[in-house]
Design a protein around this motif. Structure first.
Motif, PDB file in Angstrom:
ATOM      1  N   ALA A 123       0.842  -1.204   0.000  1.00  0.00           N
ATOM      2  CA  ALA A 123       0.000   0.000   0.000  1.00  0.00           C
ATOM      3  C   ALA A 123       0.875   1.251   0.000  1.00  0.00           C
ATOM      4  O   ALA A 123       0.601   2.212  -0.725  1.00  0.00           O
ATOM      5  CB  ALA A 123      -0.924  -0.012   1.214  1.00  0.00           C
ATOM      6  N   LYS A 124       1.936   1.240   0.795  1.00  0.00           N
ATOM      7  CA  LYS A 124       2.833   2.402   0.850  1.00  0.00           C
ATOM      8  C   LYS A 124       3.523   2.623  -0.496  1.00  0.00           C
ATOM      9  O   LYS A 124       3.551   3.733  -1.025  1.00  0.00           O
ATOM     10  CB  LYS A 124       3.924   2.180   1.923  1.00  0.00           C
ATOM     11  N   LEU A 125       4.064   1.547  -1.044  1.00  0.00           N
ATOM     12  CA  LEU A 125       4.771   1.677  -2.323  1.00  0.00           C
ATOM     13  C   LEU A 125       3.831   2.184  -3.414  1.00  0.00           C
ATOM     14  O   LEU A 125       4.199   3.057  -4.202  1.00  0.00           O
ATOM     15  CB  LEU A 125       5.388   0.329  -2.718  1.00  0.00           C
ATOM     16  N   ALA A 126       2.605   1.649  -3.418  1.00  0.00           N
ATOM     17  CA  ALA A 126       1.632   2.052  -4.442  1.00  0.00           C
ATOM     18  C   ALA A 126       1.248   3.520  -4.275  1.00  0.00           C
ATOM     19  O   ALA A 126       0.829   4.180  -5.223  1.00  0.00           O
ATOM     20  CB  ALA A 126       0.401   1.155  -4.371  1.00  0.00           C
ATOM     21  N   ALA A 127       1.414   4.039  -3.054  1.00  0.00           N
ATOM     22  CA  ALA A 127       1.105   5.455  -2.800  1.00  0.00           C
ATOM     23  C   ALA A 127       2.342   6.333  -3.017  1.00  0.00           C
ATOM     24  O   ALA A 127       2.321   7.534  -2.728  1.00  0.00           O
ATOM     25  CB  ALA A 127       0.586   5.610  -1.377  1.00  0.00           C
ATOM     26  N   GLY A 128       3.439   5.716  -3.453  1.00  0.00           N
ATOM     27  CA  GLY A 128       4.656   6.491  -3.720  1.00  0.00           C
ATOM     28  C   GLY A 128       5.477   6.781  -2.480  1.00  0.00           C
ATOM     29  O   GLY A 128       6.300   7.690  -2.471  1.00  0.00           O
ATOM     30  N   GLU A 129       5.248   5.994  -1.414  1.00  0.00           N
ATOM     31  CA  GLU A 129       6.003   6.206  -0.161  1.00  0.00           C
ATOM     32  C   GLU A 129       6.939   5.031   0.087  1.00  0.00           C
ATOM     33  O   GLU A 129       6.475   3.924   0.384  1.00  0.00           O
ATOM     34  CB  GLU A 129       5.041   6.292   1.028  1.00  0.00           C
ATOM     35  N   PRO A 130       8.259   5.232   0.005  1.00  0.00           N
ATOM     36  CA  PRO A 130       9.179   4.123   0.283  1.00  0.00           C
ATOM     37  C   PRO A 130       9.007   3.663   1.734  1.00  0.00           C
ATOM     38  O   PRO A 130       8.909   4.500   2.629  1.00  0.00           O
ATOM     39  CB  PRO A 130      10.561   4.749   0.085  1.00  0.00           C
ATOM     40  N   PRO A 131       8.959   2.361   1.991  1.00  0.00           N
ATOM     41  CA  PRO A 131       8.800   1.887   3.379  1.00  0.00           C
ATOM     42  C   PRO A 131      10.089   1.978   4.190  1.00  0.00           C
ATOM     43  O   PRO A 131      10.109   1.604   5.348  1.00  0.00           O
ATOM     44  CB  PRO A 131       8.354   0.423   3.220  1.00  0.00           C
TER      45      PRO A 131
END
Ligand code: UGA
Length: 433
Positions: A37-45
């Motif tokens: 979900a984070k990656l798909a939102a453009g946020e590196p985990p």
């Protein structure tokens, strides 16, 4: 090309985003819904310089997607395995659960004629076993190890020192052509590309990390000798480093190596060599590991000695938690280990790290975390620098002196200028200098 990347941790997320930046259409797949979900939102985990831009560009182009559904890999021509191979709990060897599960999942959905390219660091012999399994579904398999460093992960992926393809005789030409297509942009730049058999490719990776670990432990062994002879290991490293055959890189003595790769890779290699009846060939890696772990205790001992053997109740500032700068990774971190050991001895430890506070807090909630470098230094009776962040290198000895209760500093990474700190009134102790 249509690519899939299985596992969206450090290796996989960076690989997926980087391959999209080279113009491929990529689906990154992971079982961890929160991560996807984070990656798909453009946020590196995790913290990795430059990743957020490559990720956002890829998502905006429509060529990069993320999913928890393995059936989304069905159209891909190449499937990269980028899952972790952590140390097995209670043992030295690698835990192959994730690689095995990823291979099974790929084979359930992959189209015949597609290629699996393994990137994870695995015990030699893994590729041969998985190739047989893949062949039952008409899928080919090559081993294509990854050499990225955290903190330089994007650069190392899109502009690597070398590419290695480990292939079987039976599918050598086909596999090489497929991987050449994937890496066409990189190869056009003249990047060396070595085509080897599979065991060689698997070994290249563990040999490289073993060599790097050995280089660090070698200089740390010299630090131990320097400490009892009055030599300066930093000057020693400079002097031997001028010999091009030796080189100065990876000869920085200090609290030693950590992270998710070097420590577990040398242990897994030792375990695999023992299985192969060749334990004696890499027996030195046990010493490399031991030297490395001794350096953490050395810093702790120096701090305790400075309080005449009793650190209980004293306020000790630990600067750094990440295993290296430009990372929030605390896996097997020497810095965090030093903080935990001092806390275990009853010191009132206050830690600070520019990026790794959250990851450290989750793993060790018992530690005290300062919200700024200033707060961490306030009233300190001993300052211990254990990660080479530029903020710590840039500390001004005079300004820092005004904040602390006792001007005693331990430079666990040999990044400070001893003369400048001593001149400002500090008791400075480095590692082997
Ligand atoms: C390492 C390898 O350098 C990469 O080539 C490899 O791809 C990667 O593992 C992996 O297997 O995935 P990384 O774990 O990012 O990369 O970290 P390094 O830059 O190798 O540093 C490892 C540790 O050694 C750090 O704790 C660092 O502080 C320490 N170090 C490094 C020293 O103590 N002294 C030195 O001179 C250099």
């Amino acid at each position: 090309m249509q690519l899939s990347v299985i596992g969206c941790g450090y290796l996989g997320a960076v690989h997926a985003a980087s391959m999209a930046s080279l113009g491929h259409t990529v689906v990154g797949i992971d079982v961890d819904e929160a991560k996807i979900a984070k990656l798909a939102a453009g946020e590196p985990p995790f913290h990795e310089p430059g990743l957020v831009d490559v990720l956002k560009d890829g998502l905006a182009s429509g060529r990069l997607t993320f999913s928890t559904d393995y059936s989304d890999l069905a159209d891909a021509e190449v499937h990269f395995i980028g899952v972790g191979t952590p140390q097995r709990s209670g043992a030295q060897g690698a835990d192959m659960t994730y690689v095995n599960a990823a291979t099974d999942a790929i084979l359930e959905h992959a189209k015949p004629g597609s290629l699996i390219a393994g990137k994870s660091t695995v015990p030699v012999g893994t590729a041969a076993r998985l190739t047989e399994l893949a062949a039952t579904k008409g899928v080919r398999l090559a081993w294509n190890p990854e050499f990225l460093r955290e903190g330089f992960a994007i650069k190392d992926t899109v502009d690597p020192d070398r590419l290695v393809y480990g292939v079987t005789d039976a599918t050598r030409d086909e596999d090489t052509a497929t991987l050449d297509n994937v890496y066409a942009t990189i190869l056009d730049r003249g990047t060396p590309r070595l085509v080897t058999n599979q065991p060689t490719a698997e070994l290249v990776k563990v040999a490289a990390n073993s060599f790097l670990a050995t280089k660090i432990s070698f200089i740390n062994a010299m630090a131990e000798i320097s400490e009892v002879t009055g030599a300066d290991v930093t000057q020693l490293a400079d002097a031997i480093g001028h010999d091009e055959r030796i080189g100065r890189k990876f000869l920085n003595a200090g609290v030693g190596f950590g992270g998710g790769c070097l420590p577990k890779d040398i242990r897994a290699f030792t375990a695999r060599a023992e299985e192969l009846g060749k334990g004696e060939s890499v027996a030195f890696l046990k010493q490399v590991d031991e030297i490395n772990l001794r350096r953490r205790q050395r810093v702790v001992d120096l701090v305790v000695d400075s309080f005449d053997g009793q650190v209980f109740g004293h306020r000790v500032t630990v600067l750094g938690l990440a295993f290296k700068p430009d990372s929030d990774d605390i896996r097997d971190s020497p810095a965090l280990d030093v903080a935990v050991r001092l806390k275990g001895l009853g010191a009132e430890v206050v830690s600070y790290d520019p990026e790794a506070m959250d990851t450290a807090r989750r793993a060790h909630p018992q530690l005290n975390y300062a919200d700024s470098l200033e707060t961490a230094l306030d009233g300190s009776e001993a300052v211990v620098v254990v990660t080479e962040w530029k903020q710590f290198k840039a500390l001004d000895p005079a300004e820092t002196l005004a904040k602390v209760a006792r001007p005693v500093i331990f430079d666990g990474r040999n990044i400070l200028d001893p003369a400048a700190w001593r001149d400002a009134g500090w008791t400075y102790t480095g590692m082997g200098r």
